[in-house]
Design a protein around this motif. Structure first.
Motif, PDB file in Angstrom:
ATOM      1  N   TYR A  55       0.833  -1.210   0.000  1.00 59.60           N
ATOM      2  CA  TYR A  55       0.000   0.000   0.000  1.00 59.60           C
ATOM      3  C   TYR A  55       0.865   1.256   0.000  1.00 59.60           C
ATOM      4  CZ  TYR A  55      -2.913   3.751   1.766  1.00 59.60           C
ATOM      5  OH  TYR A  55      -3.534   4.951   1.930  1.00 59.60           O
ATOM      6  N   ILE A  56       1.908   1.264   0.821  1.00 64.63           N
ATOM      7  CA  ILE A  56       2.790   2.440   0.889  1.00 64.63           C
ATOM      8  C   ILE A  56       3.476   2.660  -0.460  1.00 64.63           C
ATOM      9  CG2 ILE A  56       4.923   3.310   1.946  1.00 64.63           C
ATOM     10  CD1 ILE A  56       3.981   1.875   4.543  1.00 64.63           C
ATOM     11  N   ILE A  57       3.933   1.589  -1.080  1.00 66.14           N
ATOM     12  CA  ILE A  57       4.589   1.695  -2.382  1.00 66.14           C
ATOM     13  C   ILE A  57       3.614   2.206  -3.436  1.00 66.14           C
ATOM     14  CG2 ILE A  57       5.533   0.280  -4.260  1.00 66.14           C
ATOM     15  CD1 ILE A  57       6.975  -1.323  -2.072  1.00 66.14           C
ATOM     16  N   GLN A  58       2.398   1.658  -3.438  1.00 62.84           N
ATOM     17  CA  GLN A  58       1.388   2.071  -4.418  1.00 62.84           C
ATOM     18  C   GLN A  58       1.002   3.533  -4.221  1.00 62.84           C
ATOM     19  OE1 GLN A  58       0.244   0.379  -6.881  1.00 62.84           O
ATOM     20  NE2 GLN A  58      -1.661   1.322  -7.462  1.00 62.84           N
ATOM     21  N   LYS A  59       0.844   3.941  -2.975  1.00 64.74           N
ATOM     22  CA  LYS A  59       0.463   5.330  -2.693  1.00 64.74           C
ATOM     23  C   LYS A  59       1.575   6.287  -3.119  1.00 64.74           C
ATOM     24  CE  LYS A  59      -1.792   8.007   0.831  1.00 64.74           C
ATOM     25  NZ  LYS A  59      -1.034   9.021   1.508  1.00 64.74           N
ATOM     26  N   LYS A  68      -4.196  13.789 -11.371  1.00 62.69           N
ATOM     27  CA  LYS A  68      -5.536  14.029 -10.836  1.00 62.69           C
ATOM     28  C   LYS A  68      -6.331  12.750 -10.660  1.00 62.69           C
ATOM     29  CE  LYS A  68      -5.853  18.636 -12.749  1.00 62.69           C
ATOM     30  NZ  LYS A  68      -6.517  19.536 -13.630  1.00 62.69           N
ATOM     31  N   VAL A  69      -6.309  11.901 -11.655  1.00 57.27           N
ATOM     32  CA  VAL A  69      -7.159  10.714 -11.642  1.00 57.27           C
ATOM     33  C   VAL A  69      -6.281   9.466 -11.706  1.00 57.27           C
ATOM     34  CG1 VAL A  69      -8.991   9.497 -12.867  1.00 57.27           C
ATOM     35  CG2 VAL A  69      -8.992  11.983 -12.803  1.00 57.27           C
ATOM     36  N   PHE A  70      -6.603   8.497 -10.870  1.00 54.58           N
ATOM     37  CA  PHE A  70      -5.920   7.207 -10.856  1.00 54.58           C
ATOM     38  C   PHE A  70      -7.002   6.140 -10.770  1.00 54.58           C
ATOM     39  CE2 PHE A  70      -2.753   4.192  -8.896  1.00 54.58           C
ATOM     40  CZ  PHE A  70      -1.859   4.223  -9.943  1.00 54.58           C
ATOM     41  N   PRO A  71      -7.577   5.728 -11.928  1.00 53.27           N
ATOM     42  CA  PRO A  71      -8.730   4.828 -11.912  1.00 53.27           C
ATOM     43  C   PRO A  71      -8.385   3.447 -11.340  1.00 53.27           C
ATOM     44  CG  PRO A  71      -7.963   5.180 -14.152  1.00 53.27           C
ATOM     45  CD  PRO A  71      -7.163   6.075 -13.273  1.00 53.27           C
ATOM     46  N   PHE A  72      -9.429   2.717 -10.972  1.00 58.32           N
ATOM     47  CA  PHE A  72      -9.256   1.424 -10.314  1.00 58.32           C
ATOM     48  C   PHE A  72      -8.455   0.455 -11.171  1.00 58.32           C
ATOM     49  CE2 PHE A  72     -10.640  -2.957  -9.685  1.00 58.32           C
ATOM     50  CZ  PHE A  72     -10.252  -3.131  -8.369  1.00 58.32           C
ATOM     51  N   PHE A  73      -8.786   0.348 -12.458  1.00 64.78           N
ATOM     52  CA  PHE A  73      -8.086  -0.625 -13.305  1.00 64.78           C
ATOM     53  C   PHE A  73      -6.591  -0.324 -13.371  1.00 64.78           C
ATOM     54  CE2 PHE A  73      -6.479  -2.159 -17.395  1.00 64.78           C
ATOM     55  CZ  PHE A  73      -6.717  -3.518 -17.217  1.00 64.78           C
ATOM     56  N   SER A  75      -4.871   1.390 -11.170  1.00 64.42           N
ATOM     57  CA  SER A  75      -4.345   1.155  -9.826  1.00 64.42           C
ATOM     58  C   SER A  75      -4.101  -0.328  -9.590  1.00 64.42           C
ATOM     59  CB  SER A  75      -5.328   1.710  -8.793  1.00 64.42           C
ATOM     60  OG  SER A  75      -4.851   1.511  -7.507  1.00 64.42           O
ATOM     61  N   TRP A  76      -5.059  -1.158  -9.998  1.00 68.85           N
ATOM     62  CA  TRP A  76      -4.907  -2.604  -9.818  1.00 68.85           C
ATOM     63  C   TRP A  76      -3.756  -3.128 -10.672  1.00 68.85           C
ATOM     64  CZ3 TRP A  76      -5.967  -6.400 -13.631  1.00 68.85           C
ATOM     65  CH2 TRP A  76      -5.771  -7.709 -13.179  1.00 68.85           C
ATOM     66  N   MET A  77      -3.658  -2.660 -11.904  1.00 66.62           N
ATOM     67  CA  MET A  77      -2.606  -3.142 -12.799  1.00 66.62           C
ATOM     68  C   MET A  77      -1.220  -2.780 -12.265  1.00 66.62           C
ATOM     69  SD  MET A  77      -1.957  -4.979 -15.312  1.00 66.62           S
ATOM     70  CE  MET A  77      -3.554  -5.226 -15.984  1.00 66.62           C
ATOM     71  N   VAL A  78      -1.041  -1.563 -11.816  1.00 69.85           N
ATOM     72  CA  VAL A  78       0.254  -1.144 -11.270  1.00 69.85           C
ATOM     73  C   VAL A  78       0.564  -1.943 -10.011  1.00 69.85           C
ATOM     74  CG1 VAL A  78       1.489   0.777 -10.196  1.00 69.85           C
ATOM     75  CG2 VAL A  78       0.201   1.139 -12.302  1.00 69.85           C
ATOM     76  N   SER A  79      -0.438  -2.143  -9.164  1.00 76.41           N
ATOM     77  CA  SER A  79      -0.233  -2.916  -7.938  1.00 76.41           C
ATOM     78  C   SER A  79       0.106  -4.368  -8.252  1.00 76.41           C
ATOM     79  CB  SER A  79      -1.498  -2.840  -7.083  1.00 76.41           C
ATOM     80  OG  SER A  79      -1.341  -3.566  -5.907  1.00 76.41           O
ATOM     81  N   PHE A  80      -0.599  -4.952  -9.208  1.00 73.62           N
ATOM     82  CA  PHE A  80      -0.338  -6.345  -9.572  1.00 73.62           C
ATOM     83  C   PHE A  80       1.058  -6.493 -10.178  1.00 73.62           C
ATOM     84  CE2 PHE A  80      -0.485  -9.963 -12.494  1.00 73.62           C
ATOM     85  CZ  PHE A  80      -0.836 -10.962 -11.591  1.00 73.62           C
ATOM     86  N   LEU A  81       1.436  -5.565 -11.055  1.00 73.99           N
ATOM     87  CA  LEU A  81       2.767  -5.636 -11.655  1.00 73.99           C
ATOM     88  C   LEU A  81       3.868  -5.434 -10.615  1.00 73.99           C
ATOM     89  CD1 LEU A  81       2.184  -3.792 -15.042  1.00 73.99           C
ATOM     90  CD2 LEU A  81       2.521  -6.242 -14.659  1.00 73.99           C
ATOM     91  N   THR A  82       3.611  -4.584  -9.637  1.00 72.33           N
ATOM     92  CA  THR A  82       4.573  -4.406  -8.545  1.00 72.33           C
ATOM     93  C   THR A  82       4.735  -5.697  -7.761  1.00 72.33           C
ATOM     94  OG1 THR A  82       4.019  -2.069  -8.364  1.00 72.33           O
ATOM     95  CG2 THR A  82       5.104  -3.067  -6.480  1.00 72.33           C
ATOM     96  N   MET A 172      -8.111  -0.885  -4.428  1.00 76.71           N
ATOM     97  CA  MET A 172      -9.320  -0.233  -3.886  1.00 76.71           C
ATOM     98  C   MET A 172      -8.958   0.938  -2.975  1.00 76.71           C
ATOM     99  SD  MET A 172     -12.067  -3.171  -3.031  1.00 76.71           S
ATOM    100  CE  MET A 172     -11.330  -4.769  -3.224  1.00 76.71           C
ATOM    101  N   LEU A 173      -7.879   0.792  -2.225  1.00 75.20           N
ATOM    102  CA  LEU A 173      -7.492   1.842  -1.282  1.00 75.20           C
ATOM    103  C   LEU A 173      -6.780   3.013  -1.947  1.00 75.20           C
ATOM    104  CD1 LEU A 173      -6.195  -0.396   1.649  1.00 75.20           C
ATOM    105  CD2 LEU A 173      -8.354   0.856   1.534  1.00 75.20           C
ATOM    106  N   THR A 174      -6.143   2.776  -3.085  1.00 75.98           N
ATOM    107  CA  THR A 174      -5.352   3.844  -3.708  1.00 75.98           C
ATOM    108  C   THR A 174      -5.997   4.459  -4.944  1.00 75.98           C
ATOM    109  OG1 THR A 174      -4.092   2.211  -4.969  1.00 75.98           O
ATOM    110  CG2 THR A 174      -3.158   2.936  -2.867  1.00 75.98           C
TER     111      THR A 174
END
Length: 185
Positions: A55-59, A68-73, A75-82, A172-174
């Motif tokens: 979460y800290i890394i994603q944030k 301005k905008v960081f949509p869910f998809f 956000s999920w893709m960046v988190s999953f790739l991380t 979901m959180l980011t």
């Protein structure tokens, strides 16, 4: 196209490497917990710390690269790739450790011996089923007979399922929606 290039360029940032290094240290603490039970508590805390660190890394990534905008998809893709990159990094390090450093299998033998000692300890406790102890001994013998490639192949589905669950929660959180960016004006 320039935005996609910038996003792919930023995925090579050191943030996933930090998560991968954290997971390597977590695995080392797990290996220590087999011989010293006090490390089990440290391992449990570190295992619970993986989603927090993700979460800290994603944030940090979102605040640095998303204006301005960081949509869910996304956000999920960046988190999953991380998560994927950190797992690949930790598995490569584990493979190198098993193939180059531990050629004769001493680490596997030590881990197997610790599992057998744990089974012997459980034999002295009343109420523990004998089948459970025999099963522990079978797992220890099977663990020692596995090759590093087999171990890594066994870990991949677990890592993908757990990594996907963690990345969905982190996404979901980011997520930064259009509404939240309009409220902050």
């Amino acid at each position: 196209m320039a935005k996609l290039y910038k996003l792919s360029e930023t995925m090579l940032s050191p943030l996933p490497t930090i998560l991968g290094t954290y997971q390597i240290v977590k695995y080392l603490v797990f290996a220590c917990s087999l011989s010293k039970p006090a490390f089990s508590v440290v391992f449990a805390i570190m295992a619970l710390g993986v989603p927090v660190l993700a979460y800290i890394i994603q944030k940090r990534f979102r605040d640095k690269y998303s204006p301005k905008v960081f949509p869910f998809f996304l956000s999920w893709m960046v988190s999953f790739l991380t998560m994927f990159y950190s797992v690949v990094f930790s598995m490569v390090i584990s493979y190198v450790l098993m193939m180059l450093v531990d050629k004769d299998g001493t680490i596997f033998t030590l881990l197997s011996n610790q599992m057998v000692l744990a089974a012997d300890t459980y034999r002295t406790i009343d109420g523990i089923d004998a089948e459970l102890i025999e099963q522990m001994e079978r797992y220890a013998k099977a663990f020692v007979s596995m090759t590093p490639i087999t171990l890594i192949k066994m870990l991949i589905p677990t890592v993908f399922s757990c990594g996907n669950i963690i990345s969905l929660i982190v996404a979901m959180l980011t997520t930064k929606s259009i509404r939240s960016s309009l409220k902050n004006r």
